[in-house]
Design a protein around this motif. Structure first.
Motif, PDB file in Angstrom:
ATOM      1  N   VAL A   1      -3.185   4.674   6.879  1.00 54.76           N
ATOM      2  CA  VAL A   1      -4.363   3.867   7.172  1.00 54.76           C
ATOM      3  C   VAL A   1      -4.009   2.936   8.328  1.00 54.76           C
ATOM      4  O   VAL A   1      -3.003   2.225   8.279  1.00 54.76           O
ATOM      5  CB  VAL A   1      -4.794   3.053   5.928  1.00 54.76           C
ATOM      6  CG1 VAL A   1      -6.053   2.275   6.212  1.00 54.76           C
ATOM      7  CG2 VAL A   1      -4.981   3.970   4.728  1.00 54.76           C
ATOM      8  N   VAL A   2      -4.838   2.968   9.376  1.00 55.04           N
ATOM      9  CA  VAL A   2      -4.593   2.179  10.592  1.00 55.04           C
ATOM     10  C   VAL A   2      -5.786   1.261  10.838  1.00 55.04           C
ATOM     11  O   VAL A   2      -6.939   1.672  10.677  1.00 55.04           O
ATOM     12  CB  VAL A   2      -4.403   3.106  11.816  1.00 55.04           C
ATOM     13  CG1 VAL A   2      -4.222   2.310  13.098  1.00 55.04           C
ATOM     14  CG2 VAL A   2      -3.226   4.054  11.597  1.00 55.04           C
TER      15      VAL A   2
ATOM     16  N   MET B   1      -1.617   2.740  18.559  1.00 52.92           N
ATOM     17  CA  MET B   1      -2.028   3.470  17.357  1.00 52.92           C
ATOM     18  C   MET B   1      -1.257   4.777  17.197  1.00 52.92           C
ATOM     19  O   MET B   1      -0.950   5.173  16.070  1.00 52.92           O
ATOM     20  CB  MET B   1      -3.543   3.687  17.361  1.00 52.92           C
ATOM     21  CG  MET B   1      -4.298   2.387  17.104  1.00 52.92           C
ATOM     22  SD  MET B   1      -6.077   2.591  16.917  1.00 52.92           S
ATOM     23  CE  MET B   1      -6.562   2.925  18.595  1.00 52.92           C
ATOM     24  N   LEU B   2      -0.916   5.432  18.292  1.00 52.47           N
ATOM     25  CA  LEU B   2      -0.071   6.628  18.208  1.00 52.47           C
ATOM     26  C   LEU B   2       1.304   6.257  17.647  1.00 52.47           C
ATOM     27  O   LEU B   2       1.859   6.968  16.804  1.00 52.47           O
ATOM     28  CB  LEU B   2       0.064   7.300  19.581  1.00 52.47           C
ATOM     29  CG  LEU B   2      -1.193   7.989  20.107  1.00 52.47           C
ATOM     30  CD1 LEU B   2      -1.025   8.352  21.582  1.00 52.47           C
ATOM     31  CD2 LEU B   2      -1.544   9.219  19.291  1.00 52.47           C
ATOM     32  N   LEU B   3       1.830   5.128  18.095  1.00 51.94           N
ATOM     33  CA  LEU B   3       3.099   4.632  17.565  1.00 51.94           C
ATOM     34  C   LEU B   3       2.979   4.349  16.070  1.00 51.94           C
ATOM     35  O   LEU B   3       3.845   4.733  15.274  1.00 51.94           O
ATOM     36  CB  LEU B   3       3.513   3.360  18.312  1.00 51.94           C
ATOM     37  CG  LEU B   3       4.708   2.604  17.735  1.00 51.94           C
ATOM     38  CD1 LEU B   3       5.992   3.361  17.982  1.00 51.94           C
ATOM     39  CD2 LEU B   3       4.789   1.209  18.333  1.00 51.94           C
ATOM     40  N   LEU B   4       1.903   3.700  15.667  1.00 53.38           N
ATOM     41  CA  LEU B   4       1.700   3.348  14.262  1.00 53.38           C
ATOM     42  C   LEU B   4       1.563   4.586  13.379  1.00 53.38           C
ATOM     43  O   LEU B   4       2.088   4.618  12.261  1.00 53.38           O
ATOM     44  CB  LEU B   4       0.479   2.440  14.108  1.00 53.38           C
ATOM     45  CG  LEU B   4       0.602   1.058  14.757  1.00 53.38           C
ATOM     46  CD1 LEU B   4      -0.732   0.322  14.697  1.00 53.38           C
ATOM     47  CD2 LEU B   4       1.716   0.248  14.118  1.00 53.38           C
ATOM     48  N   VAL B   5       0.880   5.599  13.865  1.00 53.35           N
ATOM     49  CA  VAL B   5       0.740   6.838  13.084  1.00 53.35           C
ATOM     50  C   VAL B   5       2.099   7.523  12.953  1.00 53.35           C
ATOM     51  O   VAL B   5       2.462   7.994  11.868  1.00 53.35           O
ATOM     52  CB  VAL B   5      -0.332   7.767  13.694  1.00 53.35           C
ATOM     53  CG1 VAL B   5      -0.280   9.152  13.063  1.00 53.35           C
ATOM     54  CG2 VAL B   5      -1.720   7.145  13.518  1.00 53.35           C
TER      55      VAL B   5
ATOM     56  N   ILE C   1       3.926   8.242   9.412  1.00 52.70           N
ATOM     57  CA  ILE C   1       4.389   9.564   8.972  1.00 52.70           C
ATOM     58  C   ILE C   1       5.846   9.479   8.534  1.00 52.70           C
ATOM     59  O   ILE C   1       6.228  10.044   7.500  1.00 52.70           O
ATOM     60  CB  ILE C   1       4.198  10.617  10.081  1.00 52.70           C
ATOM     61  CG1 ILE C   1       2.706  10.894  10.299  1.00 52.70           C
ATOM     62  CG2 ILE C   1       4.919  11.919   9.711  1.00 52.70           C
ATOM     63  CD1 ILE C   1       2.401  11.761  11.515  1.00 52.70           C
ATOM     64  N   LEU C   2       6.659   8.765   9.305  1.00 53.39           N
ATOM     65  CA  LEU C   2       8.067   8.637   8.929  1.00 53.39           C
ATOM     66  C   LEU C   2       8.216   7.919   7.581  1.00 53.39           C
ATOM     67  O   LEU C   2       9.059   8.308   6.768  1.00 53.39           O
ATOM     68  CB  LEU C   2       8.860   7.932  10.031  1.00 53.39           C
ATOM     69  CG  LEU C   2       9.022   8.735  11.324  1.00 53.39           C
ATOM     70  CD1 LEU C   2       9.770   7.930  12.382  1.00 53.39           C
ATOM     71  CD2 LEU C   2       9.706  10.070  11.066  1.00 53.39           C
TER      72      LEU C   2
END
Length: 150
Positions: A89-90, A110-114, A118-119
């Protein structure tokens, strides 16, 4: 691989880009091709509710991960088990503020946060310095490689 991306905000999100990122990261981590992942973009009020409920912390946060089947990364010769990886959830509004401070775009944040989320779903953590170094180095490599190839 089943990757569902939903945007419940008024913020403009390229859902296909986030699905592509997730697919890239999951493939790089040798996650089973039948694994399932959901990515949800929500407003600050909804994120605050989740943050208080699950972390007992006030206010909205940038990203939260909710693992389901506790899948772990596979290896180059064997993928992980099949199952439901979980939900990420972002909050785009929080991410946008962080991006301004970091000097890059909200989409990049947001790409970094996703990637980070995932990690976490794959069992990585950053509570200890050694874990932090490993997770953040992997996160950086995955994101930069994805961005270079898109």
């Amino acid at each position: 691989m089943s990757i569902e991306v939903s945007n419940e905000t008024t913020y403009e999100v390229d859902e296909s880009e986030f699905a592509d990122l997730a697919r890239y990261v999951l493939d790089a981590m040798h996650v089973h091709p039948q694994a399932e992942l959901a990515i949800l973009f929500i407003d600050p009020e909804a994120m605050t509710e989740l943050h208080v409920r699950w972390m007992d912390l006030p206010g909205p946060t940038d990203v939260m991960s909710f693992p389901m089947d506790e899948l772990r990364p596979g290896t180059p010769t064997q993928s992980s088990e099949e199952g439901i990886l979980g939900d990420i959830v972002v909050c785009p509004e929080v991410a946008t503020a962080q991006a301004r401070e970091a000097g890059h775009s909200a989409t990049e944040e947001m790409l970094l946060l996703v990637t980070h989320g995932i990690l976490h779903l794959l069992g990585f953590d950053h509570a200890e310095e050694e874990e932090r170094e490993e997770m953040f180095a992997l996160q950086r490599t995955l994101l930069l490689t994805f961005l270079a190839n898109r």
